[in-house]
Write an enzyme that holds these catalytic residues in place. Sequence first.
Site, mmCIF file in Angstrom:
data_model
loop_
_atom_site.group_PDB
_atom_site.id
_atom_site.type_symbol
_atom_site.label_atom_id
_atom_site.label_comp_id
_atom_site.label_asym_id
_atom_site.label_seq_id
_atom_site.Cartn_x
_atom_site.Cartn_y
_atom_site.Cartn_z
ATOM 1 C CG HIS A 182 39.673 33.994 43.611
ATOM 2 N ND1 HIS A 182 39.354 35.324 43.821
ATOM 3 C CD2 HIS A 182 38.814 33.256 44.362
ATOM 4 C CE1 HIS A 182 38.338 35.375 44.682
ATOM 5 N NE2 HIS A 182 37.992 34.150 45.021
ATOM 6 C CB CYS A 278 38.412 38.964 39.262
ATOM 7 S SG CYS A 278 39.734 39.998 39.796
#
Length: 297
Positions: A182, A278
Site C-alpha cells: 500500500h 492505516c
Amino acid sequence: MSQNEVHVPDRPTFLMTDPAAFDVSYRINPWMRPDAWSDGHAQAARAGSAALKAALEAAGGHVETIEAVHGLPDLVFPANAAVVLDGVALMARFRHPERQGEEPVFRAVFQRLKARGVIREIVDLPESLFHEGAGDAIWDAERRLFWCGHGPRSSRAAIPVLRRTFGQETVALELATEQFYHLDTCFCPLAGGKVLYYPPAFTPDALATIHARIPESQRIEASEAEAAAFCVNAVNLDSRIIMAKAPESLRNTLRARGYELTEVDLSPFILSGGAAFCMTLRLDRTSQPAHARFAAE
Ligand code: ARG
C-alpha cells in the site's frame, strides 16, 4: 439537521476500530506471521491501540471508534475502508477475499456517519476495480492532490474514478514490491510540504514522478530499517508525527527538520503489515487550502 447538511468536523477526526478481534490468522502480505501470533500479542494490541488513540487526542484529534467483528481481524485498519474528502466517501473494494467481508461492515459505519451528517455522500467503485481506500490514495494538503498507489492491491483504472469523484488532481505511483503493498507503507506527505518516503518501494517511473513533483530539499528518504519499522506509515498533525517505535536515525532526521515525534509500540500490528497511519482514517479532510500554520525547516 437537514438531510444534506454536512458537519465536517472542526478538528482532525479519525476513525479507529476496537482491536478486540484483531489477530494474524492468514497471510496476504509478506509481513504477516500467523505462526508468530500469541495471546500476548492480543493484549499488546489493545495497549498499542489505546496508546495510539491517546496520542491522537493529545495532538488535538478526535477519535471515533467502531466495534470489532469476529472473523475480520484486519478491520483494525480502517485506512483501507474508503477514500474520504469534502464529506464524500468512495468505498473500497478489497483485492483479497480475506478482507472482502469488511466491505459491508464499513458501509454500515459510513451510513451511520452519514445519518449524523459527518459524511455527505457514499460513492461506490465500479465492480471490476479494486481500491483499498486511503491506504492507496493519500491526500496531500499542501499540494492539494491525491497521491495514488497502484499495483499490489489497487487497480490503476480506479485512479480516474477517484479524480472524477472528488474533482481533484491525482498522481499515480506504481508500487514495485509486495513488501510495500500500500502507498501508505512507503510514502507520507507532511505539513510544510516535505515528504517522507522509501525509494526502493517504487517503480523507476513512479520514482521519476516523485522526483519531478517534489524538490530534493523537500524529500526525506527513509532507510530500509526505518521503512521496515513501519515508521513511514505515520500520522502527521502540524509539526507532530505519530508513528510506531522509530530507529534513532529517523528520530534524528525528523527532529533536525523541525518535526516532533510521538512513538507508540505498535509491534502486534506490524505483524500484520500495518501501523499508525492505516490504523486510522481521517474523516474531516477538505480540499480547501491548508492553513500555513506550520512550515518545518
Ligand atoms: N493485514 C492487512 C492487509 O494486508 C494490513 C493492512 C495495512 N493497511 C495499510 N493501509 N497499510 O491488508
